[in-house]
Scaffold this motif. Structure first.
Motif, short mmCIF file in Angstrom:
data_model
loop_
_atom_site.label_atom_id
_atom_site.label_comp_id
_atom_site.label_asym_id
_atom_site.label_seq_id
_atom_site.Cartn_x
_atom_site.Cartn_y
_atom_site.Cartn_z
N ALA A 122 0.84 -1.20 0.00
CA ALA A 122 0.00 0.00 0.00
C ALA A 122 0.88 1.25 0.00
O ALA A 122 0.60 2.22 -0.72
CB ALA A 122 -0.94 -0.01 1.20
N ALA A 123 1.95 1.21 0.79
CA ALA A 123 2.87 2.37 0.83
C ALA A 123 3.56 2.54 -0.52
O ALA A 123 3.69 3.68 -1.02
CB ALA A 123 3.89 2.18 1.94
N LEU A 124 4.00 1.43 -1.12
CA LEU A 124 4.65 1.52 -2.43
C LEU A 124 3.66 2.00 -3.51
O LEU A 124 4.04 2.75 -4.41
CB LEU A 124 5.25 0.17 -2.83
N SER A 125 2.44 1.57 -3.39
CA SER A 125 1.41 2.01 -4.34
C SER A 125 1.18 3.52 -4.24
O SER A 125 1.06 4.21 -5.25
CB SER A 125 0.11 1.26 -4.09
N ARG A 126 1.14 4.02 -3.00
CA ARG A 126 0.99 5.47 -2.81
C ARG A 126 2.20 6.21 -3.38
O ARG A 126 2.05 7.24 -4.05
CB ARG A 126 0.83 5.80 -1.32
N ARG A 127 3.42 5.68 -3.13
CA ARG A 127 4.63 6.30 -3.67
C ARG A 127 4.60 6.31 -5.20
O ARG A 127 4.99 7.29 -5.84
CB ARG A 127 5.89 5.57 -3.19
N GLN A 128 4.09 5.22 -5.78
CA GLN A 128 3.98 5.11 -7.23
C GLN A 128 2.99 6.16 -7.77
O GLN A 128 3.25 6.82 -8.78
CB GLN A 128 3.52 3.70 -7.58
N GLN A 129 1.89 6.30 -7.07
CA GLN A 129 0.88 7.29 -7.47
C GLN A 129 1.45 8.71 -7.39
O GLN A 129 1.28 9.51 -8.31
CB GLN A 129 -0.34 7.16 -6.58
N TYR A 130 2.14 9.01 -6.29
CA TYR A 130 2.73 10.34 -6.13
C TYR A 130 3.80 10.60 -7.19
O TYR A 130 3.91 11.72 -7.72
CB TYR A 130 3.34 10.51 -4.74
#
Length: 152
Positions: A103-111
């Motif tokens: 989930a954290a990596l997904s948020r980083r990817q989105q940002y």
């Protein structure tokens, strides 16, 4: 009169004890198994030895041995169940940790993809490389590990 009765009882009990055992046959008909003192077609005679008929003291010893064996089996089953439960808990914790990390990596990817869209012309390439690295990290850590955990 009592003496004759006691002697008669004693003789009768001795005769019962010392009488030879009758043959016992194992019969199988229509898939059902039965036991009989008379042979049937295809019957197999069972051997019953005197050693199988236990005295009260050896029966008590056998009972104690059976109880100990049962306790060993129960303890082994309990240990196996406990180990299985702990393994399930460990896998559950690993899945939860993986979900959190993904989930954290997904948020980083989105940002990072938002940074690519909003970056000035001069730093677009740098933002794109950063987004690609985060995407690669996400795919390497989340997609492969997720399939591994689902298989276990």
């Amino acid at each position: 009169m009592r003496i004759y009765f006691l002697c008669g009882s004693l003789v009768a009990s001795l005769l019962c004890i010392s009488m030879p055992a009758y043959a016992i046959y194992r019969c199988e008909a229509s898939g059902k198994i039965s036991y009989s003192d008379m042979p049937c077609p295809g019957a197999r005679q069972l051997e019953i030895r005197d050693s199988q008929i236990d005295s009260p003291s050896s029966a008590k010893k056998q009972h104690i041995e059976n109880k100990k064996a049962l306790e060993k089996v129960e303890n082994a089953r309990h240990r196996e169940t406990e180990a299985h439960y702990k393994a399930q808990q460990r896998v559950g914790k690993q899945r939860a940790a993986l979900e959190k990390k993904c989930a954290a990596l997904s948020r980083r990817q989105q940002y990072a993809s938002e940074d690519v869209r909003t970056a000035p012309q001069k730093s677009v390439e740098k933002a794109r490389r950063k987004a690609n690295r985060i995407t690669e990290q996400y795919e390497a850590e989340c997609k492969a590990r997720r399939s591994e955990l689902l298989a276990s």
